[in-house]
Design an enzyme around this catalytic site. Structure first.
Site, short mmCIF file in Angstrom:
data_model
loop_
_atom_site.label_atom_id
_atom_site.label_comp_id
_atom_site.label_asym_id
_atom_site.label_seq_id
_atom_site.Cartn_x
_atom_site.Cartn_y
_atom_site.Cartn_z
CE LYS A 171 39.43 23.05 90.83
NZ LYS A 171 40.34 22.33 89.91
N GLY B 98 44.53 23.18 85.02
CA GLY B 98 45.10 21.97 84.43
C GLY B 98 44.04 21.09 83.83
CB SER C 8 48.13 14.19 85.65
OG SER C 8 46.83 14.72 85.53
CB SER C 9 43.74 10.83 87.03
OG SER C 9 43.12 12.03 87.48
CD GLN C 10 43.99 17.50 85.68
OE1 GLN C 10 44.79 18.07 84.94
NE2 GLN C 10 43.52 18.04 86.78
CB SER D 63 44.45 11.54 90.77
OG SER D 63 45.49 12.24 91.37
CG ASP E 28 43.17 18.45 94.43
OD1 ASP E 28 44.34 18.27 94.03
OD2 ASP E 28 42.23 18.71 93.66
CE LYS F 102 47.81 17.40 91.90
NZ LYS F 102 47.07 16.67 90.89
O1 LIG Z 1 40.36 15.68 86.91
C1 LIG Z 1 40.20 16.48 87.84
O2 LIG Z 1 39.14 17.13 87.99
C2 LIG Z 1 41.31 16.67 88.79
C3 LIG Z 1 42.28 15.70 88.93
C4 LIG Z 1 43.37 15.77 89.93
O3 LIG Z 1 44.58 15.99 89.25
P1 LIG Z 1 45.64 14.82 88.88
O4 LIG Z 1 44.91 13.73 88.22
O5 LIG Z 1 46.60 15.53 87.98
O6 LIG Z 1 46.29 14.40 90.18
C5 LIG Z 1 43.16 16.90 90.93
O7 LIG Z 1 44.38 17.18 91.60
C6 LIG Z 1 42.65 18.16 90.27
O8 LIG Z 1 42.44 19.17 91.22
C7 LIG Z 1 41.33 17.91 89.59
C1 LIG Z 2 45.24 20.85 90.76
C2 LIG Z 2 44.05 21.44 90.72
O1 LIG Z 2 43.34 21.69 89.59
P1 LIG Z 2 43.85 21.65 88.07
O2 LIG Z 2 44.72 20.45 87.91
O3 LIG Z 2 42.61 21.60 87.26
O4 LIG Z 2 44.61 22.94 87.84
C3 LIG Z 2 43.35 21.79 91.97
O5 LIG Z 2 42.20 22.25 91.91
O6 LIG Z 2 43.92 21.64 93.06
#
Ligand SMILES: O=C(O)C1=C[C@@H](OP(=O)(O)O)[C@@H](O)[C@H](O)C1
Ligand SMILES: C=C(OP(=O)(O)O)C(=O)O
Length: 422
Positions: free
Chosen positions: A20, A90, A162-164, A190, A305, A332
């Site tokens: 994903k 997210g 969050s690393s996002q 993360s 995760d 999450k």
């Molecule tokens: O960047 C990504 O693809 C993700 C980062 C992670 O989130 P966090 O960085 O918020 O922990 C993970 O939990 C999420 O399922 C996917």
């Molecule tokens: C937290 C998750 O994804 P996202 O942050 O993209 O909703 C996940 O896939 O467990």
């Protein structure tokens, strides 16, 4: 929908779905360049949300068999005509908010879960970099309003949530006019996901200099991701591997080549717990043989995760399992520390929720009526618990479509007695 699971063994072989995280990035980065093809993408609810958002920002994306044909925006995303709905994703919300900050602006929102997840550090950084970004309800949650345009400059980003947020800035800043510097405050949680972002940027010719405390990004860059094949997903694999581990079964899982994915740690965690594993890394074939499992201590900082999977493994292992450094797992789709403690308790687990994790005294699980909390990972982890416990009903089972649409079909194919209906 309700998933009904009976006690069963698994056997044979199964291929993991595509990643994903890599799919989100391949689509976005390809769409921001001239375009190209993304091969073997994950097509799930979350990645379809990214396709729709990329289209709203000006890309054209066609699904041609097992390939996405992407016509990109050549570095200049367009201002969307309508609200961007990221549904449950997210990753899509955070990345597309930063991409929208390269346009005149956008409104981004999603489902009830998304509207409860934090974005404060990202909004702050977009403002620091010359854009304008805010939460309509002033609670840091979606709906978010983003107005362009980020130019560059310096920002301090809180790494603990969050690393996002970092991934989002790393993808958008190279396309801004001026140089940007991102300084990480606190431990970057993360981190492997930020490494995946850097890997994908490099594939597309993007340049970032970093020691993981500071990130220096030249402005005015361009991406070109001509062709990219998405690797297998280790987070999805964790449920298949755990299914074999807790039922004492032998299973071959295909599509697992060594990867930057932090969740590839599931292999060493299962080994530490006592599962027998042989892994042909070149072929991507991994054979696991379950049996008696021992409790472990896991620092979940890099692998949030995996926590629902580890909670189930720990509940069925001998002795104590400790999950620590997992505060971010509360942000999450649902608060996964609280949800796993609540649901596994219904199945008879001795599980204690701590502010930063879980402490589990392993033993047996009994069948129960439990809730998946509209969270794909909770549903999949509880399905594994149900395999060992028997007689288990899990609600909101449809949420597996977020990351692993063929989960129940794959589980049934390897021998899991599971029915989904209602
Ligand atoms: O960047 C990504 O693809 C993700 C980062 C992670 O989130 P966090 O960085 O918020 O922990 C993970 O939990 C999420 O399922 C996917
Ligand atoms: C937290 C998750 O994804 P996202 O942050 O993209 O909703 C996940 O896939 O467990």
């Amino acid at each position: 929908m309700i998933a009904s699971v009976e006690r069963s063994q698994v056997s044979g072989e199964v291929a993991v779905p595509p990643s994903k995280s890599y799919t989100h990035r391949a689509i976005t980065i390809s769409a921001l360049g001239p375009g190209g093809s993304v091969k073997r993408p994950l097509l799930s609810a979350d990645t379809r949300a990214t396709i729709a958002a990329a289209e709203a920002l000006g890309a054209e994306i066609a699904i041609e068999g097992e390939t996405l044909a992407v016509a990109g925006v050549g570095g200049r995303p367009k201002t969307p005509d309508n609200v961007i709905d990221v549904e449950n994703s997210g990753t899509t919300l955070r990345i597309m908010a930063a991409v929208a900050a390269l346009t005149d602006g956008a409104v981004l929102t999603g489902d009830a879960s998304i509207r409860g997840r934090p974005n404060g550090p990202l909004l702050k950084s977009l403002n620091d970099l010359g854009g304008e970004a805010f939460s309509i309800k002033r609670n840091d949650c979606a709906p978010l309003v983003v107005r362009g345009k980020i130019r560059g400059g310096r920002t301090v980003l809180d790494g603990r949530v969050s690393s996002q947020f970092l991934s989002a800035l790393l993808i958008s800043c190279p396309l801004a006019e001026d140089e940007a510097e991102i300084v990480i405050d606190g431990e970057l949680k993360s981190r492997p996901y930020a490494e995946i972002t850097l890997e994908m940027l490099e594939e597309a010719g993007g340049k970032v200099e970093t020691d993981f405390e500071r990130f220096f990004i030249q402005g005015g860059q361009r991406y070109h991701l001509e062709e990219y094949t998405v690797p297998g997903d280790f987070s999805s694999a964790s449920y298949l591997l755990a299914a074999a581990a807790v039922t004492g079964s032998r299973l071959m899982v295909r599509g697992l080549r060594p990867s930057r994915q932090g969740d590839s740690a599931i292999v060493s965690i299962l080994r530490d717990m006592g599962a027998k594993i042989s892994w042909d890394q070149e072929k991507g074939d991994l054979v696991i043989e379950g049996g008696d499992l021992e409790g472990v201590e896991v620092d979940a900082s890099l692998t949030p995760d995996l926590v629902p999977t580890i909670a189930v493994l720990g509940s069925l292992a001998r002795g104590k399992t400790v999950v620590k450094n997992a505060e971010h797992v509360r942000h999450k789709e649902t608060d996964r520390l609280s949800a796993m403690a609540m649901e596994l308790s219904k199945m008879g687990a001795d599980i204690e929720e701590r502010p930063d994790g879980l402490v589990i005294e392993g033993g047996r699980l009994e069948g129960a009526i439990v809730s998946g909390h509209h969270d794909h990972r909770i549903v999949m982890a509880l399905t594994v618990a149900g395999l060992a416990a028997g007689d288990t009903r899990i609600d909101t089972a449809e949420s597996v479509s977020v990351s692993y649409p063929s989960f129940f079909e794959d589980m049934a194919r390897i021998g899991c007695l599971v029915e989904v209906g209602g």
